[in-house]
Design an enzyme around this catalytic site. Sequence first.
Site: not given
Ligand code: ATP
Length: 295
Positions: A11, A100, A135
């Site tokens: 997203k 993610g 999210d």
């Molecule tokens: P948001 O936009 O919701 O803040 P983000 O994209 O910044 O999320 P993510 O990639 O979701 O952040 O990852 C945040 C943390 O979640 C990472 O440090 C990772 O260790 C943990 N994590 C747990 N499950 C997953 C997964 N399936 N994929 C990626 N990271 C994950």
Amino acid sequence: MKKAVVKAYAKINLILDVLGKRPDGYHEVEMIMQAISLYDRITIKPGNGISITTNHPLIPLDERNLAYQAAEVLIKEYPDIPGVEINIEKNIPMEAGLAGGSTDAAAVLIGMNAMFSLKMDNIELLERGAQLGSDVPFCILGATALAKGRGEIIEEVAQCPKLWVVLVKPNFGVKTKEVYQNLMLSSISSHPDLAGYLDALQVGDVPYLLNKIANVLEYSTFKLYPQVKELKEALKALGAKSLLMSGSGPTIYALFASQEAADTFASDVRKGCTYQVWVAHTLNKEILNERVEIS
Ligand code: ATP
């Protein structure tokens, strides 16, 4: 035995506003969230217990993984399910502001619901999603939606017309918690016009949708990581007019009305920097409804 293959879409935030801090420590937010065509491919097969495999070296494979937690919620609720093997083909960058982890969790809920015929409706899935993270409900519902509360209260809104998105991610991640902790509400000099944006979605006013994207978390992330602000300025100098940080960053995206303009911009960016660059587009409800394949 059945298996489910689910496209877990990333997203972006078209609007992200923070209204205040709540007694429970979370921030009260208002966001217009938009699913885009960049996705992780989640494959779920019946198994014993919960196991996770992935092509990404840094993703946790145990209960720290949100996909694992999603499977655990359903297995506790439906003891007839002995377990699942989950493969995560990771394409969405981590700690990028693109949800993610949340989208992988949403994909596991949707995939297990379909392959084990659990017959949960959207409301039941959204409730399970909210337990996992703010999210996750949006990632279940897609495609364009308004999120309130700490992000978990989701309302459908008029769908965004197809726009093209160039994503540029610096070579480091940002922790969402750190960005919210560093946000000084008094330093926000201008808040997004949420009502105006919703009206523009309603009538499909593309120039407005391109011009009025806004994210108050830029105030915090730019202070913590000046490189992100510099990246946005560099992309502006390259000619992009509609630029914003997604979520808590550090990804900056540029929006375009045409694929040609997005492709040209992406190739200009690739010439000048070593950052990762993706071209994607916004998704509508029909595509979201086709994200699960059962075989
Ligand atoms: P948001 O936009 O919701 O803040 P983000 O994209 O910044 O999320 P993510 O990639 O979701 O952040 O990852 C945040 C943390 O979640 C990472 O440090 C990772 O260790 C943990 N994590 C747990 N499950 C997953 C997964 N399936 N994929 C990626 N990271 C994950």
